[in-house]
Design an enzyme around this catalytic site. Structure first.
Site, PDB file in Angstrom:
ATOM      1  N   TYR A  89      -2.001  -0.780  10.846  1.00  0.00           N
ATOM      2  CA  TYR A  89      -2.280  -1.377   9.518  1.00  0.00           C
ATOM      3  C   TYR A  89      -1.126  -1.059   8.566  1.00  0.00           C
ATOM      4  CZ  TYR A  89      -3.670  -1.435   4.701  1.00  0.00           C
ATOM      5  OH  TYR A  89      -3.660  -1.631   3.351  1.00  0.00           O
TER       6      TYR A  89
ATOM      7  N   LYS B  16       2.065  -3.487   6.657  1.00  0.00           N
ATOM      8  CA  LYS B  16       2.470  -3.526   5.241  1.00  0.00           C
ATOM      9  C   LYS B  16       3.974  -3.289   5.124  1.00  0.00           C
ATOM     10  CE  LYS B  16      -1.479  -4.452   3.456  1.00  0.00           C
ATOM     11  NZ  LYS B  16      -1.705  -5.801   2.883  1.00  0.00           N
TER      12      LYS B  16
ATOM     13  N   SER C  95       0.819  -1.213   0.000  1.00  0.00           N
ATOM     14  CA  SER C  95       0.000   0.000   0.000  1.00  0.00           C
ATOM     15  C   SER C  95       0.851   1.260   0.000  1.00  0.00           C
ATOM     16  CB  SER C  95      -0.879  -0.017   1.256  1.00  0.00           C
ATOM     17  OG  SER C  95      -1.423   1.251   1.474  1.00  0.00           O
TER      18      SER C  95
HETATM   19  C1  WQD Z   1      -9.797   9.343   0.706  1.00  0.00           C
HETATM   20  C2  WQD Z   1     -10.019  10.827   0.884  1.00  0.00           C
HETATM   21  C3  WQD Z   1     -10.427  11.451   3.165  1.00  0.00           C
HETATM   22  C4  WQD Z   1     -14.265   9.414   3.583  1.00  0.00           C
HETATM   23  C5  WQD Z   1      -7.182   4.346   1.782  1.00  0.00           C
HETATM   24  C6  WQD Z   1      -7.191   3.122   2.604  1.00  0.00           C
HETATM   25  C7  WQD Z   1      -5.774   2.728   2.936  1.00  0.00           C
HETATM   26  C8  WQD Z   1      -4.958   2.617   1.681  1.00  0.00           C
HETATM   27  C9  WQD Z   1      -5.037   3.900   0.868  1.00  0.00           C
HETATM   28  C10 WQD Z   1      -5.025   0.293   1.122  1.00  0.00           C
HETATM   29  C11 WQD Z   1      -9.320  11.372   2.135  1.00  0.00           C
HETATM   30  C12 WQD Z   1     -11.644  11.734   2.294  1.00  0.00           C
HETATM   31  C13 WQD Z   1     -13.057   9.892   3.091  1.00  0.00           C
HETATM   32  C14 WQD Z   1     -15.318  10.315   3.861  1.00  0.00           C
HETATM   33  C15 WQD Z   1     -13.929  12.136   3.118  1.00  0.00           C
HETATM   34  N1  WQD Z   1      -5.431   1.544   0.896  1.00  0.00           N
HETATM   35  N2  WQD Z   1     -12.910  11.222   2.861  1.00  0.00           N
HETATM   36  N3  WQD Z   1     -15.110  11.654   3.611  1.00  0.00           N
HETATM   37  O1  WQD Z   1      -7.539   7.561   3.588  1.00  0.00           O
HETATM   38  O2  WQD Z   1      -6.530   7.605   1.270  1.00  0.00           O
HETATM   39  O3  WQD Z   1      -6.747   5.449   2.552  1.00  0.00           O
HETATM   40  O4  WQD Z   1      -6.420   4.191   0.634  1.00  0.00           O
HETATM   41  O5  WQD Z   1      -4.048  -0.046   1.687  1.00  0.00           O
HETATM   42  O6  WQD Z   1      -5.847   1.499   3.592  1.00  0.00           O
HETATM   43  O7  WQD Z   1      -7.897   3.374   3.772  1.00  0.00           O
HETATM   44  O8  WQD Z   1      -8.754   6.609   1.588  1.00  0.00           O
HETATM   45  O9  WQD Z   1     -11.129   6.623   0.932  1.00  0.00           O
HETATM   46  O10 WQD Z   1     -10.557   6.764   3.415  1.00  0.00           O
HETATM   47  O11 WQD Z   1     -10.111   8.722   1.942  1.00  0.00           O
HETATM   48  O12 WQD Z   1     -13.774  13.358   2.916  1.00  0.00           O
HETATM   49  O13 WQD Z   1     -16.438   9.962   4.309  1.00  0.00           O
HETATM   50  O14 WQD Z   1     -11.408  11.067   1.079  1.00  0.00           O
HETATM   51  O15 WQD Z   1     -10.229  12.509   4.088  1.00  0.00           O
HETATM   52  O16 WQD Z   1      -8.873  12.684   1.847  1.00  0.00           O
HETATM   53  P1  WQD Z   1      -7.353   6.913   2.288  1.00  0.00           P
HETATM   54  P2  WQD Z   1     -10.216   7.122   2.010  1.00  0.00           P
END
Ligand code: WQD
Length: 340
Positions: free
Chosen positions: A150, A154, A125
């Site tokens: 988590y 990784k 990741s």
């Molecule tokens: C994306 C953006 C939030 C939800 C994920 C996985 C992590 C890794 C990478 C696998 C951020 C914003 C989110 C919401 C929002 N993948 N958001 N409202 O945090 O980049 O991490 O991808 O390993 O494990 O969790 O992804 O989809 O949670 O957030 O504004 O209700 O959307 O702040 O900027 P993230 P995400």
């Protein structure tokens, strides 16, 4: 050729099983159904016309893993997805994450060493990069202290594989995913988050379908063009195909080192607001959302430099973020029909 896919009923795993079957591989899935369900098997079969072998198995059970490899003696390659992957949950339950994600990996690798198995693909990741110093991020970017247990599993996982590959000549590749989104265009498989979705796109589609009241946009005061955070959103089908390409690199002995690492993203960043606006546009739907304070642990901007994957793997994402948002919405609507 027979390929073992652990966690093969999960979001990325199931899409990868489809792409493997499309290329003529026989697939054996191991899954413990902790974050997936058996219906996914039917979805895979509806798409490819072939039902994969399935073993209900918890990879933390060392003996069960041994028995599996006693039974399946003709495995040509392994793609290892099985792991817990919720960032927030890992902060509350670190020991469950270390036990599950590390023990499972070690027991698989022990079997590979014992039986002289080669060709191992690891689901890693972009979280290993933490908050990057420069963008876009290359594979040479420094690994930052993990922001969650988590993410740490990784980082540790990659180190375990590196040391094992070097010592026991197990050809391995780690794929560092950016943000997987979307669903198979048929709508037969897709993302099935348990409970309230942590990730952006499933929360968007559940808001659009009326399952959630409104989307909270976590912060619009970042140092980005529109103030909302930026990520590299990759269609899950593109991501799935990258696993087949990486596996074939190993099967054909084209790897240049025992352990190789590749960023798998689109190379383009999109802000949360851009995702929201694109979703509304491609699906002709109005989304309820509000701006709320930032979420702890979020980094302002992350997107991939995919030069290495393009040059070495000959792989490049072909589908767009808009394609993914259309497929994600199609999947959410199919889910609703199923429940009726
Ligand atoms: C994306 C953006 C939030 C939800 C994920 C996985 C992590 C890794 C990478 C696998 C951020 C914003 C989110 C919401 C929002 N993948 N958001 N409202 O945090 O980049 O991490 O991808 O390993 O494990 O969790 O992804 O989809 O949670 O957030 O504004 O209700 O959307 O702040 O900027 P993230 P995400």
């Amino acid at each position: 050729m027979k390929i073992l896919v652990t966690g093969g009923l999960g979001f990325i795993g199931s899409h990868t099983v489809v792409e493997l079957q499309n290329k003529g591989y026989e697939v054996v899935i191991i899954d413990n159904l902790s974050n997936s369900n058996l219906e996914v098997l039917e979805g895979i079969e509806k798409i490819t016309g072939k039902k994969p072998f399935f073993e209900l198995l918890d990879l933390k059970e060392k003996e069960a893993v041994e028995n599996f490899f006693e039974k399946y003696t003709d495995i040509d390659g392994i793609i290892h997805f099985a792991a817990s992957k919720a960032v927030n949950e890992s902060i509350e339950r670190p020991l469950m994450y270390y036990e599950n994600n590390i023990h499972s990996l070690v027991y698989i690798l022990q079997q590979m060493k014992k039986r002289g198995l080669q060709n191992f693909i690891f689901s890693s990741s972009c979280t290993v990069y933490g908050d990057p110093d420069t963008l876009p991020i290359t594979e040479e970017a420094p690994i930052k202290p993990a922001l969650s247990p988590y993410g740490n599993t990784k980082q540790i996982g990659e180190e375990i594989i590196r040391d094992t590959s070097n010592a026991h000549k197990i050809k391995s590749i780690a794929l560092r995913y950016f943000n997987p989104i979307g669903a198979h265009p048929t709508g037969y498989i897709g993302e099935l988050p348990k409970g309230v979705p942590q990730n952006l796109v499933p929360f968007v589609t559940q808001t659009a379908i009326g399952k959630r009241k409104e989307l909270s946009i976590f912060g619009d005061d970042y140092d980005t063009p529109d103030g909302t955070a930026i990520r590299d959103y990759i269609h899950v089908v593109d991501l799935a195909q990258s696993h087949v390409v990486a596996l074939e690199r190993l099967l054909q002995n084209k790897n240049k080192e025992d352990f190789e690492i590749f960023n798998i993203g689109t190379g383009r960043g999109s802000s949360v607001m851009e995702i929201v606006k694109a979703f509304e546009k491609v699906n002709d739907i109005k989304l309820n959302y509000k701006i709320t304070p930032r979420r702890a642990g979020d980094v302002p901007a992350v997107w991939a430099d995919t030069t290495k994957a393009e040059k070495e793997l000959g792989w490049k994402a072909r589908l767009t973020m808009e394609d993914a948002l259309k497929d994600a919405w199609n999947w959410e609507k199919k889910l609703k029909q199923k429940i009726k």
